[in-house]
Design an enzyme around this catalytic site. Structure first.
Site, PDB file in Angstrom:
ATOM      1  N   LYS A  15      51.272  17.395  -7.559  1.00 38.66           N
ATOM      2  CA  LYS A  15      51.167  18.740  -8.148  1.00 38.66           C
ATOM      3  C   LYS A  15      50.867  19.788  -7.066  1.00 38.66           C
ATOM      4  CE  LYS A  15      47.770  17.588 -10.892  1.00 38.66           C
ATOM      5  NZ  LYS A  15      47.583  16.188 -10.461  1.00 38.66           N
ATOM      6  N   ARG A  90      43.224  20.754 -18.364  1.00 42.61           N
ATOM      7  CA  ARG A  90      43.062  19.302 -18.248  1.00 42.61           C
ATOM      8  C   ARG A  90      42.463  18.700 -19.508  1.00 42.61           C
ATOM      9  NH1 ARG A  90      42.677  18.847 -12.253  1.00 42.61           N
ATOM     10  NH2 ARG A  90      42.359  16.677 -11.727  1.00 42.61           N
ATOM     11  N   ARG A 129      46.322  10.191   1.859  1.00 46.37           N
ATOM     12  CA  ARG A 129      46.431  11.660   1.899  1.00 46.37           C
ATOM     13  C   ARG A 129      45.505  12.267   2.964  1.00 46.37           C
ATOM     14  NH1 ARG A 129      45.605  15.184  -3.396  1.00 46.37           N
ATOM     15  NH2 ARG A 129      43.648  14.044  -3.550  1.00 46.37           N
ATOM     16  N   ARG A 162      39.687  13.551   1.570  1.00 50.43           N
ATOM     17  CA  ARG A 162      38.785  14.009   0.510  1.00 50.43           C
ATOM     18  C   ARG A 162      37.852  12.883   0.085  1.00 50.43           C
ATOM     19  NH1 ARG A 162      42.593  17.037  -3.852  1.00 50.43           N
ATOM     20  NH2 ARG A 162      41.241  15.860  -5.268  1.00 50.43           N
ATOM     21  N   ARG A 173      39.258   8.644 -11.585  1.00 48.14           N
ATOM     22  CA  ARG A 173      40.033   9.873 -11.846  1.00 48.14           C
ATOM     23  C   ARG A 173      41.263   9.557 -12.691  1.00 48.14           C
ATOM     24  NH1 ARG A 173      40.985  11.698  -5.992  1.00 48.14           N
ATOM     25  NH2 ARG A 173      42.463  13.170  -6.898  1.00 48.14           N
TER      26      ARG A 173
HETATM   27  P1  AP5 Z   1      49.222  15.932  -3.911  1.00 49.85           P
HETATM   28  O1  AP5 Z   1      50.272  16.972  -3.941  1.00 49.85           O
HETATM   29  O2  AP5 Z   1      47.973  16.215  -3.162  1.00 49.85           O
HETATM   30  O3  AP5 Z   1      48.911  15.400  -5.393  1.00 49.85           O
HETATM   31  P2  AP5 Z   1      48.134  16.108  -6.586  1.00 49.85           P
HETATM   32  O4  AP5 Z   1      48.865  15.778  -7.839  1.00 49.85           O
HETATM   33  O5  AP5 Z   1      47.892  17.564  -6.289  1.00 49.85           O
HETATM   34  O6  AP5 Z   1      46.800  15.297  -6.521  1.00 49.85           O
HETATM   35  P3  AP5 Z   1      45.266  15.730  -6.616  1.00 49.85           P
HETATM   36  O7  AP5 Z   1      44.473  14.532  -6.256  1.00 49.85           O
HETATM   37  O8  AP5 Z   1      44.980  16.970  -5.796  1.00 49.85           O
HETATM   38  O9  AP5 Z   1      45.150  16.059  -8.079  1.00 49.85           O
HETATM   39  P4  AP5 Z   1      43.909  15.947  -8.899  1.00 49.85           P
HETATM   40  O10 AP5 Z   1      44.410  16.541 -10.140  1.00 49.85           O
HETATM   41  O11 AP5 Z   1      43.259  14.647  -9.026  1.00 49.85           O
HETATM   42  O12 AP5 Z   1      42.821  16.750  -8.010  1.00 49.85           O
HETATM   43  P5  AP5 Z   1      42.259  18.230  -8.136  1.00 49.85           P
HETATM   44  O13 AP5 Z   1      42.038  18.744  -6.787  1.00 49.85           O
HETATM   45  O14 AP5 Z   1      43.053  19.022  -9.110  1.00 49.85           O
HETATM   46  O15 AP5 Z   1      49.934  14.583  -3.322  1.00 49.85           O
HETATM   47  C1  AP5 Z   1      49.172  13.421  -3.086  1.00 49.85           C
HETATM   48  C2  AP5 Z   1      49.689  12.731  -1.804  1.00 49.85           C
HETATM   49  O16 AP5 Z   1      51.035  12.263  -2.025  1.00 49.85           O
HETATM   50  C3  AP5 Z   1      49.745  13.635  -0.564  1.00 49.85           C
HETATM   51  O17 AP5 Z   1      49.360  12.895   0.541  1.00 49.85           O
HETATM   52  C4  AP5 Z   1      51.227  14.063  -0.489  1.00 49.85           C
HETATM   53  O18 AP5 Z   1      51.637  14.306   0.850  1.00 49.85           O
HETATM   54  C5  AP5 Z   1      51.930  12.843  -1.070  1.00 49.85           C
HETATM   55  N1  AP5 Z   1      53.158  13.163  -1.819  1.00 49.85           N
HETATM   56  C6  AP5 Z   1      53.314  14.193  -2.702  1.00 49.85           C
HETATM   57  N2  AP5 Z   1      54.546  14.161  -3.247  1.00 49.85           N
HETATM   58  C7  AP5 Z   1      55.167  13.080  -2.712  1.00 49.85           C
HETATM   59  C8  AP5 Z   1      56.476  12.495  -2.898  1.00 49.85           C
HETATM   60  N3  AP5 Z   1      57.377  13.040  -3.741  1.00 49.85           N
HETATM   61  N4  AP5 Z   1      56.772  11.368  -2.193  1.00 49.85           N
HETATM   62  C9  AP5 Z   1      55.857  10.817  -1.353  1.00 49.85           C
HETATM   63  N5  AP5 Z   1      54.613  11.321  -1.132  1.00 49.85           N
HETATM   64  C10 AP5 Z   1      54.274  12.443  -1.810  1.00 49.85           C
HETATM   65  O19 AP5 Z   1      40.860  17.941  -8.870  1.00 49.85           O
HETATM   66  C11 AP5 Z   1      39.790  17.333  -8.180  1.00 49.85           C
HETATM   67  C12 AP5 Z   1      38.571  17.277  -9.100  1.00 49.85           C
HETATM   68  O20 AP5 Z   1      38.163  18.622  -9.448  1.00 49.85           O
HETATM   69  C13 AP5 Z   1      38.769  16.574 -10.455  1.00 49.85           C
HETATM   70  O21 AP5 Z   1      38.612  15.171 -10.344  1.00 49.85           O
HETATM   71  C14 AP5 Z   1      37.665  17.239 -11.295  1.00 49.85           C
HETATM   72  O22 AP5 Z   1      36.398  16.692 -10.999  1.00 49.85           O
HETATM   73  C15 AP5 Z   1      37.696  18.686 -10.793  1.00 49.85           C
HETATM   74  N6  AP5 Z   1      38.634  19.507 -11.596  1.00 49.85           N
HETATM   75  C16 AP5 Z   1      39.771  20.101 -11.144  1.00 49.85           C
HETATM   76  N7  AP5 Z   1      40.368  20.762 -12.135  1.00 49.85           N
HETATM   77  C17 AP5 Z   1      39.615  20.607 -13.248  1.00 49.85           C
HETATM   78  C18 AP5 Z   1      39.727  21.056 -14.591  1.00 49.85           C
HETATM   79  N8  AP5 Z   1      40.772  21.784 -15.007  1.00 49.85           N
HETATM   80  N9  AP5 Z   1      38.756  20.699 -15.474  1.00 49.85           N
HETATM   81  C19 AP5 Z   1      37.692  19.969 -15.076  1.00 49.85           C
HETATM   82  N10 AP5 Z   1      37.526  19.486 -13.826  1.00 49.85           N
HETATM   83  C20 AP5 Z   1      38.486  19.812 -12.899  1.00 49.85           C
END
Ligand code: AP5
Length: 216
Positions: A15, A90, A129, A162, A173
């Site tokens: 994402k 979410r 990552r 991270r 997660r």
């Molecule tokens: P990446 O693009 O980083 O994936 P992502 O889907 O963004 O993953 P996240 O871990 O950032 O999502 P998340 O939702 O768990 O974390 P967030 O920060 O929102 O890609 C991942 C890897 O794959 C990278 O290394 C990339 O290079 C590689 N890649 C990408 N596409 C590829 C492809 N096509 N082929 C090969 N490799 C590829 O949330 C973190 C925490 O914050 C949550 O756990 C929660 O505690 C809190 N939080 C955030 N939002 C909320 C909310 N709305 N409500 C409550 N708590 C929240």
């Protein structure tokens, strides 16, 4: 009329990677709830401290705190033409709050690309990552390596792993996503907004599919 895109999908599906590219190509603001929490933590704010207690365990930050933060972010002038939401909503309560918020701005959720991949793919992606300290740009040691090890290609800042990418937290997660976020798949499908995208394709192909979905 502003355009609002919600990127839905499990942790590690891509994402953040795609939201950054889409933002560059469409000019829409990129809003990542996870990055907003991490910025707050870096700046040692009260919000950051609260969020960290949940994030470090792989749990969701409470809805009221998260909704207030997003409302404030969406009110900023760079969102006048709309935004790409990455990681929000979410929960069903967050989805309802978003609909209300956007109607106040005379908008609505226009499209919800739902990016998919199996759990083993997610685990491998998160385990390899590397994230940049300054701008949150993401790389992968195998699938998307930086030109120079440990350094962001875009702004030259240090790359780090991270805390919540540890194997045990990743498991939690993914479980939290299945329990609390996956109901949004049916919610947005029922509203006629969902478009499924195969997240196991190469990054550029996923981008092409997303641009196609957004155009429609
Ligand atoms: P990446 O693009 O980083 O994936 P992502 O889907 O963004 O993953 P996240 O871990 O950032 O999502 P998340 O939702 O768990 O974390 P967030 O920060 O929102 O890609 C991942 C890897 O794959 C990278 O290394 C990339 O290079 C590689 N890649 C990408 N596409 C590829 C492809 N096509 N082929 C090969 N490799 C590829 O949330 C973190 C925490 O914050 C949550 O756990 C929660 O505690 C809190 N939080 C955030 N939002 C909320 C909310 N709305 N409500 C409550 N708590 C929240």
């Amino acid at each position: 009329m502003a355009t609002y895109i919600v990127l839905l999908g499990p942790p590690g599906v891509g994402k953040g990677t795609q939201a950054k590219i889409l933002s560059e190509r469409t000019g829409l603001a990129h809003i990542s709830s996870g990055e907003l929490f991490r910025e707050n933590l870096k700046n040692n704010t009260e919000l950051g401290q609260v969020a960290q207690t949940y994030m470090s365990k792989g749990e969701l930050v409470p809805d009221d705190v998260t909704i207030a933060m997003i409302r404030q972010r969406l009110s900023r002038p760079d969102c006048d033409s709309g935004a790409i939401l990455d990681g929000f909503p979410r929960t069903p309560a967050q989805a309802e709050a978003l609909a209300t918020m956007l109607s106040e701005f005379n908008g609505q959720v226009d499209v919800v690309p739902f990016i998919t991949a199996e759990e083993d793919v997610l685990v491998e992606r998160l385990g390899g990552r590397w994230t940049c300290r300054a701008g949150g740009h993401v790389f992968h040691k195998t699938f998307n390596p930086p030109k120079e090890a440990g350094k962001c290609d875009i702004d030259g800042s240090e790359l780090y792993q991270r805390d919540d990418d540890k194997a045990v937290t990743v498991k939690r997660r993914i479980a939290v996503y299945l329990e609390q976020t996956s109901p949004l798949i049916d919610y947005y499908r029922d509203h006629g907004k969902l478009v499924e995208i195969d997240g196991t394709q190469p990054i550029e192909q996923v981008t092409q599919d997303l641009l196609e979905a957004v155009k429609k």
